[in-house]
Motif scaffolding. Structure first.
Motif, PDB file in Angstrom:
ATOM      1  N   ALA A 172       7.542  -6.382 -85.711  1.00 45.38           N
ATOM      2  CA  ALA A 172       8.117  -6.907 -85.754  1.00 45.38           C
ATOM      3  C   ALA A 172       9.582  -7.290 -84.434  1.00 45.38           C
ATOM      4  O   ALA A 172      10.390  -7.033 -84.055  1.00 45.38           O
ATOM      5  N   VAL A 173       8.810  -7.640 -83.092  1.00 46.47           N
ATOM      6  CA  VAL A 173       9.977  -8.230 -81.810  1.00 46.47           C
ATOM      7  C   VAL A 173      10.519  -9.468 -81.587  1.00 46.47           C
ATOM      8  O   VAL A 173       9.392 -10.013 -81.741  1.00 46.47           O
ATOM      9  N   THR A 174      11.167  -9.570 -80.486  1.00 49.94           N
ATOM     10  CA  THR A 174      11.812 -11.119 -80.365  1.00 49.94           C
ATOM     11  C   THR A 174      10.509 -11.348 -79.050  1.00 49.94           C
ATOM     12  O   THR A 174       9.596 -10.490 -78.590  1.00 49.94           O
ATOM     13  N   TRP A 175       9.613 -12.564 -79.559  1.00 46.81           N
ATOM     14  CA  TRP A 175       9.187 -13.054 -78.590  1.00 46.81           C
ATOM     15  C   TRP A 175       9.762 -14.258 -77.251  1.00 46.81           C
ATOM     16  O   TRP A 175       8.735 -13.749 -75.645  1.00 46.81           O
ATOM     17  N   HIS A 176      10.495 -14.104 -76.956  1.00 50.31           N
ATOM     18  CA  HIS A 176      10.673 -14.148 -76.328  1.00 50.31           C
ATOM     19  C   HIS A 176      12.922 -13.659 -76.151  1.00 50.31           C
ATOM     20  O   HIS A 176      13.253 -13.302 -77.424  1.00 50.31           O
ATOM     21  N   LEU A 177      13.910 -14.250 -75.247  1.00 50.42           N
ATOM     22  CA  LEU A 177      15.395 -13.676 -74.842  1.00 50.42           C
ATOM     23  C   LEU A 177      15.998 -14.741 -76.151  1.00 50.42           C
ATOM     24  O   LEU A 177      15.797 -15.584 -76.323  1.00 50.42           O
ATOM     25  N   SER A 228      -5.355 -20.754 -89.825  1.00 50.97           N
ATOM     26  CA  SER A 228      -4.715 -22.261 -89.372  1.00 50.97           C
ATOM     27  C   SER A 228      -3.657 -21.922 -90.061  1.00 50.97           C
ATOM     28  O   SER A 228      -2.207 -21.258 -90.359  1.00 50.97           O
ATOM     29  N   PRO A 229      -2.813 -22.785 -89.101  1.00 49.24           N
ATOM     30  CA  PRO A 229      -0.974 -23.268 -89.331  1.00 49.24           C
ATOM     31  C   PRO A 229      -0.697 -22.792 -90.347  1.00 49.24           C
ATOM     32  O   PRO A 229      -1.222 -23.911 -90.734  1.00 49.24           O
ATOM     33  N   HIS A 230       0.117 -22.362 -90.855  1.00 48.36           N
ATOM     34  CA  HIS A 230       0.436 -22.782 -92.122  1.00 48.36           C
ATOM     35  C   HIS A 230       2.133 -22.737 -91.637  1.00 48.36           C
ATOM     36  O   HIS A 230       2.487 -22.170 -91.818  1.00 48.36           O
ATOM     37  N   LEU A 231       2.821 -23.734 -93.282  1.00 51.66           N
ATOM     38  CA  LEU A 231       3.779 -23.909 -93.197  1.00 51.66           C
ATOM     39  C   LEU A 231       5.664 -22.809 -93.384  1.00 51.66           C
ATOM     40  O   LEU A 231       4.269 -22.658 -94.394  1.00 51.66           O
ATOM     41  N   ALA A 232       6.119 -22.395 -92.682  1.00 48.69           N
ATOM     42  CA  ALA A 232       6.523 -21.522 -92.767  1.00 48.69           C
ATOM     43  C   ALA A 232       8.782 -21.588 -93.167  1.00 48.69           C
ATOM     44  O   ALA A 232       8.486 -22.217 -92.451  1.00 48.69           O
ATOM     45  N   HIS A 233       8.870 -21.390 -94.119  1.00 50.45           N
ATOM     46  CA  HIS A 233      10.597 -21.767 -94.440  1.00 50.45           C
ATOM     47  C   HIS A 233      11.360 -21.413 -93.800  1.00 50.45           C
ATOM     48  O   HIS A 233      12.028 -20.886 -94.093  1.00 50.45           O
ATOM     49  N   PHE A 234      11.082 -21.671 -92.223  1.00 47.19           N
ATOM     50  CA  PHE A 234      12.498 -21.127 -91.458  1.00 47.19           C
ATOM     51  C   PHE A 234      12.672 -22.241 -90.621  1.00 47.19           C
ATOM     52  O   PHE A 234      12.463 -23.111 -90.632  1.00 47.19           O
ATOM     53  N   SER A 235      14.236 -20.958 -89.341  1.00 45.60           N
ATOM     54  CA  SER A 235      14.357 -22.799 -88.773  1.00 45.60           C
ATOM     55  C   SER A 235      14.365 -22.506 -87.409  1.00 45.60           C
ATOM     56  O   SER A 235      14.614 -23.440 -86.908  1.00 45.60           O
ATOM     57  N   SER A 236      13.384 -21.584 -87.372  1.00 46.18           N
ATOM     58  CA  SER A 236      12.984 -21.293 -85.649  1.00 46.18           C
ATOM     59  C   SER A 236      11.539 -20.464 -85.657  1.00 46.18           C
ATOM     60  O   SER A 236      11.325 -19.529 -86.799  1.00 46.18           O
ATOM     61  N   THR A 237      10.848 -20.554 -84.418  1.00 43.78           N
ATOM     62  CA  THR A 237      10.084 -19.436 -84.804  1.00 43.78           C
ATOM     63  C   THR A 237      10.280 -18.167 -84.242  1.00 43.78           C
ATOM     64  O   THR A 237       9.513 -16.810 -84.332  1.00 43.78           O
ATOM     65  N   ASP A 238      11.547 -17.788 -83.953  1.00 40.30           N
ATOM     66  CA  ASP A 238      12.140 -16.786 -84.008  1.00 40.30           C
ATOM     67  C   ASP A 238      11.602 -15.796 -84.995  1.00 40.30           C
ATOM     68  O   ASP A 238      11.249 -14.673 -85.246  1.00 40.30           O
ATOM     69  N   ASP A 239      11.997 -16.167 -85.724  1.00 43.71           N
ATOM     70  CA  ASP A 239      11.997 -16.160 -87.751  1.00 43.71           C
ATOM     71  C   ASP A 239      10.730 -15.512 -87.796  1.00 43.71           C
ATOM     72  O   ASP A 239      10.459 -14.435 -88.652  1.00 43.71           O
ATOM     73  N   VAL A 240       9.563 -16.242 -87.373  1.00 44.11           N
ATOM     74  CA  VAL A 240       7.794 -15.943 -87.652  1.00 44.11           C
ATOM     75  C   VAL A 240       7.993 -14.064 -87.371  1.00 44.11           C
ATOM     76  O   VAL A 240       7.552 -13.760 -88.016  1.00 44.11           O
ATOM     77  N   PHE A 241       8.615 -14.354 -86.322  1.00 38.91           N
ATOM     78  CA  PHE A 241       8.654 -12.777 -85.259  1.00 38.91           C
ATOM     79  C   PHE A 241       9.344 -11.291 -86.046  1.00 38.91           C
ATOM     80  O   PHE A 241       9.058 -10.807 -86.262  1.00 38.91           O
ATOM     81  N   ALA A 242       9.950 -11.976 -86.841  1.00 37.64           N
ATOM     82  CA  ALA A 242      11.035 -11.055 -87.309  1.00 37.64           C
ATOM     83  C   ALA A 242      10.261 -10.449 -88.589  1.00 37.64           C
ATOM     84  O   ALA A 242      10.894  -9.426 -88.771  1.00 37.64           O
ATOM     85  N   CYS A 243       9.982 -11.626 -88.930  1.00 37.49           N
ATOM     86  CA  CYS A 243       9.406 -11.595 -90.335  1.00 37.49           C
ATOM     87  C   CYS A 243       8.375 -11.056 -90.828  1.00 37.49           C
ATOM     88  O   CYS A 243       7.782  -9.717 -91.972  1.00 37.49           O
ATOM     89  N   PHE A 244       7.257 -11.528 -89.912  1.00 40.29           N
ATOM     90  CA  PHE A 244       5.741 -11.308 -89.900  1.00 40.29           C
ATOM     91  C   PHE A 244       5.263 -10.851 -88.895  1.00 40.29           C
ATOM     92  O   PHE A 244       4.134 -10.671 -89.222  1.00 40.29           O
ATOM     93  N   ALA A 245       5.678 -10.467 -87.919  1.00 42.75           N
ATOM     94  CA  ALA A 245       4.888 -10.054 -86.361  1.00 42.75           C
ATOM     95  C   ALA A 245       4.607  -8.472 -86.765  1.00 42.75           C
ATOM     96  O   ALA A 245       5.752  -7.731 -87.113  1.00 42.75           O
ATOM     97  N   THR A 246       3.338  -8.213 -85.734  1.00 46.16           N
ATOM     98  CA  THR A 246       3.964  -6.929 -86.077  1.00 46.16           C
ATOM     99  C   THR A 246       2.683  -5.896 -84.770  1.00 46.16           C
ATOM    100  O   THR A 246       2.666  -5.616 -83.796  1.00 46.16           O
TER     101      THR A 246
END
Length: 544
Positions: free
Chosen positions: A357-362, A337-355
């Motif tokens: 950890a690549v950018t989803w857009h430019l 379920s959607p979880h609140l992450a204390h980031f300023s942008s969606t980019d940070d989610v991918f930097a810190c949590f994706a596998t």
């Protein structure tokens, strides 16, 4: 006004982007002065081990492992140092995407498309299957078109033009090129059938599928569908675009594709998800695949952006109030379920949590000359233009602002509330030390040699500035030497900086022979010398 609104957003994007690049490990080796020049960036590759970035001067650089020549440098050499991609400098990149080969595709401000890297399935659109080591113009059927957006699946590419047309090329085993067959498409071909005479405004690709949003809010999908990622209510692949009928009457404004799942954002800020869900990437609270669009509960928060990347099973969204939500595969954990992450942008989610950890857009930041709050304050320090208070120290002036001093320092809050002076003389501290203190209140940093940091340590103790005291101690520790160790030890004792005293003492004992031959040791205060010898003997410094 509209102008103020756009200005606000550019400041906001500037803030988030400056934070973003630092969160991507591949950039950790770049010096700060280089990082400050970056205005656009992309991190890609099977282990987030490739990166491209554009500087404020519109120069394009690449670094990383250079798999399949995907850095566009003309060779297959990996590079830990950034190397310039000359052919792209000055081109003004407006959109960038990459595949898993990897191949890389960009659109420029002039509407041109360049592609390079892996080409085993003609995903570079040049009619061959030879890998491209340098960026090459994709020209077939596109020369008279202006492309505004590009999107890549694992080994196929789609491009959106200013006319709202979609062109596709590359790997087509599941119909992801939308040509009506499963034969690979060696050059750009217009995706027509039911998109004929329609205007597309947004595109995205999953690993083996393609999605398009129309100006009227309809959404179409084609390609691989075994996980239900086309949202059609079945699991059959589609070789031409199909409208997602279940969203009839819902106005879609943005689409994002993960590895095998899809997210869509409505004009009212609601999110629908469909497709694969074994990691909870749909955000439905369970792990069951969905072949039909399913509304996602975002706690009544209006969503303004959805984010996903065809390389991962991670999902993210940003709310109107600036909060960032994440779900799906997050560092190996399944978040359903959607979880609140204390980031300023969606980019940070991918930097810190994706596998990976690549950018989803430019990643982009406006090139406008807007300063952050911190940058603005730093700029105004000791500037007479709008200051309303000056300190006179050793016959020199330091210009400051009363409001800022009151906000930043309890001592000044009391002092300036009781007095209305516009000039204050300081006799207790030197000009160098007092200026460094005031500059710290504007910048949160100190920039002094260790010997001068002693005077600032005295001031920090006097004004009860605990954090400044700690910064001074760190500066002194970093600058200790055999020549100045006794001087620094004496200062630590004088200003009751226990941690620093212990550090300096241990340094002196470890370098005892050299330290005892310095002038500072010869001039050492008698009581301090006695204490030093006594403590050093207890420490075992004089054992045979």
């Amino acid at each position: 006004t509209e102008d103020q609104t756009s200005r606000f957003y550019s400041i906001d994007s500037c803030l988030s982007s400056m934070l973003d690049v630092g969160k991507w490990p591949v950039f950790a080796l770049l010096p700060p002065e280089e990082l400050r020049l970056i205005r656009q960036a992309c991190v890609f590759g099977s282990a987030a081990n490739e990166a491209l970035y554009v500087t404020v001067n519109d120069e394009v650089f690449a670094l990383g492992t250079n798999c399949s020549g995907c850095l566009g440098l003309g060779d297959l050499q990996s590079t830990i140092e950034p190397r310039r991609i000359d052919v792209l400098c000055g081109k003004k990149i407006v959109s960038l995407s990459y595949g898993t080969g990897p191949h890389v595709v960009i659109a420029t401000a002039d509407g041109e498309v360049y592609a390079w890297g892996h080409n085993g399935y003609s995903q570079l659109g040049n009619g061959t299957t030879n890998h491209g080591l340098t960026p090459a113009l994709v020209s077939t059927n596109l020369l008279s078109k202006r492309v505004t957006e590009v999107a890549c699946g694992s080994h196929h590419t789609i491009a959106l033009t200013t006319d709202g047309e979609v062109y596709a090329w590359g790997y087509n085993n599941s119909g992801q090129v939308g040509s009506g067959s499963t034969a690979n498409q060696p050059t750009p071909r217009r995706v027509s059938s039911c998109l004929q005479n329609k205007i597309v405004v947004n595109i995205a690709c999953g690993q083996l599928c393609s999605m398009a949003v129309l100006d009227n809010g309809e959404i179409y999908g084609w390609g691989y569908n075994c996980n239900g990622q086309l949202g059609l209510g079945n699991n059959g692949n589609q070789q031409t675009p199909c409208r997602i009928a279940a969203l009839q009457g819902v106005n879609i404004v943005q689409v994002a594709c993960g590895y095998a799942h899809t997210l869509a954002l409505t004009d009212e800020g609601f999110v629908y998800a469909w497709g694969a869900n074994s990691y909870g990437q749909l955000g439905t609270g369970n792990k069951s695949n969905q072949a039909l669009p399913t509304p996602i509960n975002t706690d009544k928060e209006r969503i303004v952006e959805v984010a996903a990347c065809h390389t991962s099973h991670t999902s993210a969204a940003k709310t109107q109030s600036g909060q960032v939500l994440m779900w799906g595969q997050c560092r190996g954990q399944a978040v359903a379920s959607p979880h609140l992450a204390h980031f300023s942008s969606t980019d940070d989610v991918f930097a810190c949590f994706a596998t990976p950890a690549v950018t989803w857009h430019l990643l982009s930041v406006d090139g406008d000359d807007y300063l952050t709050v911190a940058q603005s304050l730093k700029k105004e320090f000791d500037s007479p233009d709008i200051s309303d208070l000056k300190f006179l120290v050793d016959g020199k002036c330091i210009h400051v602002h009363k409001a800022l001093l009151k906000i930043r320092c309890e001592h000044f809050r009391t002092l300036l509330n009781e007095s209305d002076q516009d000039a204050i003389e300081i006799h207790q501290f030197s000009y160098l030390v007092y200026r460094a203190f005031l500059e710290y209140l504007y910048t949160d940093t100190i920039n002094l040699p260790p010997e001068d940091a002693i005077g600032l340590l005295d001031l920090a103790t006097f004004y009860r500035e605990t954090r400044l005291k700690r910064l001074c101690q760190e500066t002194i520790k970093r600058g200790i030497s055999e020549e100045n160790a006794i001087t620094l030890l004496s200062a630590a004792v004088k200003y009751e900086a226990r941690d620093l005293e212990e550090f300096c003492f241990k340094f002196c004992v470890n370098h005892l022979t050299a330290v005892t031959q310095t002038q500072a040791f010869a001039d050492m205060d008698h009581d301090l010398l006695k204490n030093f010898i006594s403590k050093a003997s207890r420490y075992g410094a004089f054992k045979n």
